[in-house]
Design a protein around this motif. Structure first.
Motif, short mmCIF file in Angstrom:
data_model
loop_
_atom_site.label_atom_id
_atom_site.label_comp_id
_atom_site.label_asym_id
_atom_site.label_seq_id
_atom_site.Cartn_x
_atom_site.Cartn_y
_atom_site.Cartn_z
N ALA A 165 7.19 -4.93 4.82
CA ALA A 165 7.32 -4.44 6.19
C ALA A 165 6.97 -2.97 6.29
O ALA A 165 6.55 -2.49 7.36
CB ALA A 165 8.75 -4.67 6.70
N TRP A 166 7.12 -2.22 5.19
CA TRP A 166 6.80 -0.79 5.23
C TRP A 166 5.35 -0.54 5.61
O TRP A 166 5.02 0.45 6.26
CB TRP A 166 7.11 -0.16 3.86
N ASP A 167 4.46 -1.45 5.21
CA ASP A 167 3.05 -1.26 5.51
C ASP A 167 2.73 -1.51 6.98
O ASP A 167 1.67 -1.10 7.46
CB ASP A 167 2.20 -2.19 4.63
N LEU A 168 3.60 -2.18 7.69
CA LEU A 168 3.42 -2.40 9.12
C LEU A 168 4.20 -1.40 9.95
O LEU A 168 4.13 -1.40 11.18
CB LEU A 168 3.87 -3.82 9.50
N ALA A 209 11.99 -0.49 8.72
CA ALA A 209 10.85 0.28 8.23
C ALA A 209 10.24 1.14 9.33
O ALA A 209 9.81 2.27 9.09
CB ALA A 209 9.80 -0.66 7.64
N ALA A 210 10.20 0.62 10.57
CA ALA A 210 9.64 1.40 11.67
C ALA A 210 10.49 2.63 11.93
O ALA A 210 9.96 3.72 12.19
CB ALA A 210 9.56 0.53 12.93
N HIS A 219 0.82 -1.20 0.00
CA HIS A 219 0.00 0.00 0.00
C HIS A 219 0.86 1.26 0.00
O HIS A 219 0.59 2.21 -0.73
CB HIS A 219 -0.92 -0.01 1.22
N GLY A 220 1.88 1.29 0.83
CA GLY A 220 2.84 2.39 0.83
C GLY A 220 2.55 3.52 1.81
O GLY A 220 3.45 4.32 2.07
N ASP A 221 1.33 3.59 2.37
CA ASP A 221 1.01 4.69 3.29
C ASP A 221 -0.11 4.25 4.24
O ASP A 221 -1.12 4.93 4.38
CB ASP A 221 0.61 5.94 2.52
N LEU A 222 0.07 3.13 4.89
CA LEU A 222 -0.99 2.56 5.72
C LEU A 222 -1.17 3.34 7.02
O LEU A 222 -0.22 3.56 7.77
CB LEU A 222 -0.66 1.10 6.02
#
Length: 358
Positions: free
Chosen positions: A259-262, A308-309, A227-230
């Motif tokens: 992982a970026w989405d989380l 990612a976090a 998604h890229g911007d959850l």
């Protein structure tokens, strides 16, 4: 372009030329203007949007492989209004911000897991890259434009709340120390000394991230549909007989590291903004649905999610500082927590060779 304000012009566009049709302005930001006209939502995307990429993203959202995951557009083609790309969508009921206890965290986990398992080779293409790193780079550029060389200043001409207190690591609501922001197996380290400008802290935290995470180098090959911007504002209860939750906003959709989405809920948990019970429900629902980005059930998720976090923490803090400088206001408590997280991240050695999370 006609001389109507953009929201009114969008409403007319959504109403098939019915000038003066009533509408509700849902959002007006530099990256998009959104209006509701009856059961139709019209969005004017940013003027500098990647138009070829947006066209592909719209076709992906309309593809049957995403049915039940993404809210499908009313038509897959992108229109134009005054030179800006415009898309039309059915209205979906958003998350109620006044009832946070009812936020659909489990549904968000299941939707992300389904999104990350879509066979990318079967989608309309060429599928563009997920724009997470590009958004981080954009946030850092905005911070640089908005802040003076020696840091953000308040209207009185003195530094606004940039002196980040020393601490021994942020804690989650249950008091357990959160591992996000530290390397796997490494202890959390104290923040910098009192008085260091917040803009410097955020930029220092960004320098610990690999170049591809900052949008300064190509991302590793491969990945999943992301998604890229959850965030919770990207979920609505879709129309139709099931009325189930759907993901919206395809502007950042593409191939990338899932992982970026989380990362946003992980960063919130790390900063103490998301309680442990909610975080566990979200994570467990993602894993139970087969999500690939956080390791198997029962394992430590942070080796997968940490990078990612940290990136989302830097992005959030950079935007908070930029907005506070632009509006000449002080940081609120939530924004201060994100800057404090950057203080901790800035104390870590550079992660220049970090691999992309799977």
């Amino acid at each position: 372009m006609n001389q109507e304000p953009l929201p009114a012009a969008l409403a007319a566009y959504a109403g098939a030329g019915e000038r003066g049709a009533p509408y509700e302005l849902l959002a007006e930001r530099e990256d998009g203007t959104v209006v509701r006209c009856g059961e139709i939502v019209a969005k004017a995307h940013a003027g500098d949007s990647d138009r070829a990429g947006l066209a592909v993203r719209m076709r992906i959202a309309a593809d049957e492989a995403l049915a039940g995951v993404l809210l499908a557009p009313l038509r897959p083609e992108v229109g134009y209004l005054g030179g800006r790309p415009v898309s039309l969508w059915p209205y979906g009921a958003p998350v109620d911000p006044e009832r946070p206890e009812e936020a659909p965290w489990e549904a968000a986990g299941r939707l992300l897991a389904a999104l990350h398992q879509v066979p990318v080779h079967r989608l309309p293409g060429p599928v563009p890259p997920m724009r997470g790193p590009a958004k981080l780079a954009r946030a850092l550029r905005r911070l640089s434009r908005a802040t003076a060389p020696d840091g953000v200043r308040s209207p009185e001409g003195v530094r606004s709340p940039e002196g980040v207190r020393s601490h021994d690591g942020l804690r989650s609501h249950d008091g357990a120390r959160s591992p996000a922001g530290a390397r796997s197996g490494a202890p959390l380290v104290p923040g910098p000394a009192e008085g260091r400008p917040a803009g410097d802290l955020v930029r220092a935290a960004a320098r610990t991230l690999p170049a591809w995470v900052r949008g300064e180098a190509p991302a590793p090959r491969g990945g999943a549909l992301c998604h890229g911007d959850l965030h919770l504002g990207q979920l609505v209860q879709g129309p139709g007989p099931d009325g189930g939750w759907r993901l919206i906003d395809v502007d950042d959709l593409g191939i990338g590291t899932p992982a970026w989405d989380l990362a946003r809920p992980a960063a919130w948990y790390a900063a103490g903004l998301l309680d442990t019970g909610t975080w566990v429900r979200f994570l467990d629902s993602y894993r139970a649905a087969g999500g690939p980005a956080a390791g198997p059930p029962g394992s430590d998720p942070w080796p997968e999610l940490d990078l990612a976090a940290r990136a989302l923490t830097v992005q959030t803090a950079a935007l908070a500082l930029a907005k506070s400088a632009e509006s000449r206001r002080r940081l609120d408590d939530v924004e201060r927590l994100m800057v404090e997280s950057c203080a901790r991240i800035a104390s870590l050695p550079p992660d220049l060779e970090a691999r992309a999370p799977s």
